[in-house]
Design a protein around this motif. Structure first.
Motif, PDB file in Angstrom:
ATOM      1  N   ALA A  25      -9.657   0.386  54.428  1.00  0.00           N
ATOM      2  CA  ALA A  25      -8.363   0.987  54.793  1.00  0.00           C
ATOM      3  C   ALA A  25      -8.165   2.322  54.069  1.00  0.00           C
ATOM      4  N   ALA A  26      -8.662   2.404  52.839  1.00  0.00           N
ATOM      5  CA  ALA A  26      -8.458   3.636  52.067  1.00  0.00           C
ATOM      6  C   ALA A  26      -9.409   4.747  52.510  1.00  0.00           C
ATOM      7  N   ASN A  27     -10.598   4.372  52.942  1.00  0.00           N
ATOM      8  CA  ASN A  27     -11.632   5.397  53.111  1.00  0.00           C
ATOM      9  C   ASN A  27     -12.225   5.571  54.498  1.00  0.00           C
ATOM     10  N   SER A  28     -12.106   4.565  55.363  1.00  0.00           N
ATOM     11  CA  SER A  28     -12.818   4.683  56.642  1.00  0.00           C
ATOM     12  C   SER A  28     -11.851   4.994  57.778  1.00  0.00           C
ATOM     13  N   THR A  29     -12.380   5.049  58.980  1.00  0.00           N
ATOM     14  CA  THR A  29     -11.552   5.215  60.183  1.00  0.00           C
ATOM     15  C   THR A  29     -11.793   4.004  61.084  1.00  0.00           C
ATOM     16  N   PHE A  30     -10.910   3.823  62.070  1.00  0.00           N
ATOM     17  CA  PHE A  30     -11.076   2.701  62.991  1.00  0.00           C
ATOM     18  C   PHE A  30     -12.443   2.777  63.688  1.00  0.00           C
ATOM     19  N   GLU A  31     -12.838   3.949  64.132  1.00  0.00           N
ATOM     20  CA  GLU A  31     -14.119   4.082  64.837  1.00  0.00           C
ATOM     21  C   GLU A  31     -15.279   3.629  63.944  1.00  0.00           C
ATOM     22  N   GLU A  32     -15.222   4.000  62.651  1.00  0.00           N
ATOM     23  CA  GLU A  32     -16.291   3.574  61.728  1.00  0.00           C
ATOM     24  C   GLU A  32     -16.312   2.056  61.588  1.00  0.00           C
ATOM     25  N   VAL A  33     -15.101   1.473  61.532  1.00  0.00           N
ATOM     26  CA  VAL A  33     -14.999   0.025  61.380  1.00  0.00           C
ATOM     27  C   VAL A  33     -15.527  -0.690  62.630  1.00  0.00           C
ATOM     28  N   VAL A  34     -15.250  -0.118  63.787  1.00  0.00           N
ATOM     29  CA  VAL A  34     -15.767  -0.711  65.028  1.00  0.00           C
ATOM     30  C   VAL A  34     -17.292  -0.717  64.979  1.00  0.00           C
ATOM     31  N   TYR A  35     -17.874   0.402  64.572  1.00  0.00           N
ATOM     32  CA  TYR A  35     -19.336   0.477  64.477  1.00  0.00           C
ATOM     33  C   TYR A  35     -19.844  -0.583  63.490  1.00  0.00           C
ATOM     34  N   LEU A  36     -19.158  -0.679  62.367  1.00  0.00           N
ATOM     35  CA  LEU A  36     -19.543  -1.649  61.338  1.00  0.00           C
ATOM     36  C   LEU A  36     -19.519  -3.073  61.902  1.00  0.00           C
ATOM     37  N   ALA A  81      -3.549   0.783  60.407  1.00  0.00           N
ATOM     38  CA  ALA A  81      -3.085  -0.473  61.020  1.00  0.00           C
ATOM     39  C   ALA A  81      -4.177  -1.050  61.930  1.00  0.00           C
ATOM     40  N   LEU A  82      -4.857  -0.187  62.660  1.00  0.00           N
ATOM     41  CA  LEU A  82      -5.944  -0.664  63.539  1.00  0.00           C
ATOM     42  C   LEU A  82      -7.093  -1.252  62.705  1.00  0.00           C
ATOM     43  N   ILE A  83      -7.413  -0.606  61.589  1.00  0.00           N
ATOM     44  CA  ILE A  83      -8.486  -1.118  60.712  1.00  0.00           C
ATOM     45  C   ILE A  83      -8.112  -2.522  60.209  1.00  0.00           C
ATOM     46  N   LEU A  84      -6.856  -2.674  59.804  1.00  0.00           N
ATOM     47  CA  LEU A  84      -6.421  -3.944  59.202  1.00  0.00           C
ATOM     48  C   LEU A  84      -6.440  -5.100  60.209  1.00  0.00           C
ATOM     49  N   HIS A  85      -6.227  -4.790  61.481  1.00  0.00           N
ATOM     50  CA  HIS A  85      -6.154  -5.849  62.499  1.00  0.00           C
ATOM     51  C   HIS A  85      -7.482  -6.074  63.220  1.00  0.00           C
ATOM     52  N   ALA A  86      -8.526  -5.345  62.842  1.00  0.00           N
ATOM     53  CA  ALA A  86      -9.747  -5.343  63.665  1.00  0.00           C
ATOM     54  C   ALA A  86     -10.441  -6.707  63.730  1.00  0.00           C
ATOM     55  N   ASP A  87     -10.460  -7.429  62.619  1.00  0.00           N
ATOM     56  CA  ASP A  87     -11.104  -8.747  62.706  1.00  0.00           C
ATOM     57  C   ASP A  87     -10.523  -9.695  61.666  1.00  0.00           C
ATOM     58  N   HIS A  88     -10.640 -10.978  61.942  1.00  0.00           N
ATOM     59  CA  HIS A  88     -10.159 -11.957  60.984  1.00  0.00           C
ATOM     60  C   HIS A  88     -10.875 -13.282  61.166  1.00  0.00           C
ATOM     61  N   SER A  89     -12.196 -13.187  61.254  1.00  0.00           N
ATOM     62  CA  SER A  89     -13.037 -14.382  61.316  1.00  0.00           C
ATOM     63  C   SER A  89     -12.658 -15.276  62.504  1.00  0.00           C
ATOM     64  N   PHE A  90     -12.719 -16.591  62.322  1.00  0.00           N
ATOM     65  CA  PHE A  90     -12.520 -17.503  63.462  1.00  0.00           C
ATOM     66  C   PHE A  90     -11.045 -17.857  63.663  1.00  0.00           C
ATOM     67  N   ASN A  91     -10.201 -16.828  63.774  1.00  0.00           N
ATOM     68  CA  ASN A  91      -8.797 -17.078  64.120  1.00  0.00           C
ATOM     69  C   ASN A  91      -8.720 -17.587  65.565  1.00  0.00           C
ATOM     70  N   ALA A  92      -7.527 -17.997  66.005  1.00  0.00           N
ATOM     71  CA  ALA A  92      -7.416 -18.690  67.298  1.00  0.00           C
ATOM     72  C   ALA A  92      -7.921 -17.846  68.477  1.00  0.00           C
ATOM     73  N   SER A  93      -7.568 -16.567  68.511  1.00  0.00           N
ATOM     74  CA  SER A  93      -7.991 -15.772  69.681  1.00  0.00           C
ATOM     75  C   SER A  93      -9.494 -15.510  69.662  1.00  0.00           C
TER      76      SER A  93
END
Ligand code: COA
Length: 373
Positions: free
Chosen positions: A39-50, A178-190
């Motif tokens: 959240a401090a250093n990357s961008t959403f696009e970088e996180v998507v690639y990751l 905000a997009l980075i923070l919501h990008a993934d959360h393991s085996f959540n319901a959705s």
């Protein structure tokens, strides 16, 4: 007889290399990186690639992904026509679910299950989720749809397509976080819903449509909208504590609190709290943050329950000018990256997900003809 684990609580059903949550220590990690670092250093696009590739991109790889997003962000005119022709939704998640499902009908690779085609579909779905949400928001207000701007990043593009105005760098950066923070959360319901559908070797659009259906519920993605409705109903900082005490006395849940996995504070809430405070201050609308803070202090004091990701995202989105009934759709604009990463991982080493149930119904009955019942 097998032990029944209601709600699959504490059941580990697969291995995954994408995301890990330490519920005791309040840590969220994408592919080895702590969420606070990203959240401090990357961008959403970088996180998507990751999330998709398992490592951070090199410059040229990131440029390539940005280019792919820019090329694929616009949706087919038929999808815009569909958005215009659908009846007013009782909730906009219905429209999003329908539109994302319809995308497969215009995707020439919808039934191509090769890894390359699935990766291309992941790009298109991630690029277009925000376009559809922004277009829908304008169409329902009778406004012209705003085409994406290839010069803007993903977060800035969304705010631009939604409002028709280029956002300030600061607002775009907050939304990017905000997009980075919501990008993934393991085996959540959705995500789990997406993986269950993918595990039948159904196509990616079907898996994502399942995920949107699961995200819609108030116990999952629907909570952020309900948080804001609560804050609006409370109206002023001095009324917040009494209002929440009333909810607790009636044994009602306070939206934006509690979590299946975190036993301490959700690390995303810490970052979103700061976002809510700073956005509130910069726009002169501090009361939503102050009210939220009072409520959180009370919930910790009286119930020992911490805020989750949905709590401070509500007041942050409000101050950013996002309509309240779109909050859950915004969740999908980000989480599509994690959903598609999980679907790709599921396809790569698939095992049909098919649990058992402990049967507790009647036994040994014999059919009785209808006249004799
Ligand atoms: N407000 C008040 N009490 C809450 C609460 C909340 N938001 N969340 C949990 N609790 C209480 C429950 O009432 C229950 O108390 P009890 O044992 O006395 O009955 C206990 O904490 C456990 O909650 P439970 O709902 O059984 O836990 P769960 O793991 O099944 O549910 C959630 C987790 C997220 C569904 C739940 O905390 C909730 O409904 N939160 C509100 C919705 C929300 O914000 N969802 C977004 C999640 S990111």
């Amino acid at each position: 007889m097998a032990e029944v684990k209601t709600g699959l609580q504490n059941v580990v059903i697969a291995t995954s290399e994408i995301c890990s949550i330490d519920g005791q220590q309040g840590k969220l990690i994408y592919r080895g990186y702590e969420i606070s670092d990203l959240a401090a250093n990357s961008t959403f696009e970088e996180v998507v690639y990751l999330l998709w590739h398992g490592r951070l991109p090199h410059r040229q790889e990131l440029d390539q992904l940005r280019k792919q997003f820019a090329e694929n962000r616009a949706v087919a005119p038929e999808i815009l026509d569909l958005l215009k022709s659908l009846p007013p939704a009782q909730h906009p998640m219905e429209t999003l679910r329908t539109a994302i499902s319809a995308l497969s009908l215009y995707d020439p690779e919808s039934e191509d299950m090769s890894e390359e085609a699935n990766r291309r579909k992941a790009v298109r779905l991630t690029a277009q989720m925000g376009t559809i949400v922004a277009a829908y928001a304008r169409i329902r207000e009778g406004k012209a749809v705003v085409a994406p701007d290839p010069g803007l990043g993903h977060a800035a593009n969304f705010l631009y397509m939604l409002t028709g105005e280029k956002p300030s760098e600061q607002d775009a950066r907050w939304f990017d976080i905000a997009l980075i923070l919501h990008a993934d959360h393991s085996f959540n319901a959705s995500t789990f819903a997406a993986r269950v559908t993918a595990s039948t070797l159904s196509d990616m659009h079907s898996a994502i449509t399942s995920a949107i259906g699961a995200l819609k519920g108030p116990l999952h993605g629907g909570a952020n909208e309900r948080v804001m409705r609560m804050l609006l109903e409370i109206g002023s900082v001095d009324k917040a504590e009494d209002y929440v005490r009333g909810l607790l006395a009636r044994k009602e849940k306070v939206m934006g609190f509690g979590h299946r996995v975190y036993r301490t504070r959700d690390p995303r809430a810490t970052i979103l709290q700061k976002m809510s405070e700073e956005l509130g201050r910069s726009t002169g609308q501090t009361k939503w943050f102050e009210m939220s803070q009072r409520i959180e202090e009370l919930m910790i004091r009286e119930k020992g329950i911490n805020a989750n990701v949905d709590f401070y995202s509500a007041s942050s989105y409000y101050v950013l000018g996002i309509p309240v009934d779109l909050y859950t759709l915004i969740f999908a604009v980000s989480r599509i990256s994690g959903w598609t990463a999980h679907v790709l991982e599921q396809y790569a080493d698939n095992k049909l997900i098919r649990p058992l149930a402990e049967y507790t119904g009647p036994a040994g009955l014999s059919y009785v003809p209808i006249e004799q019942r």
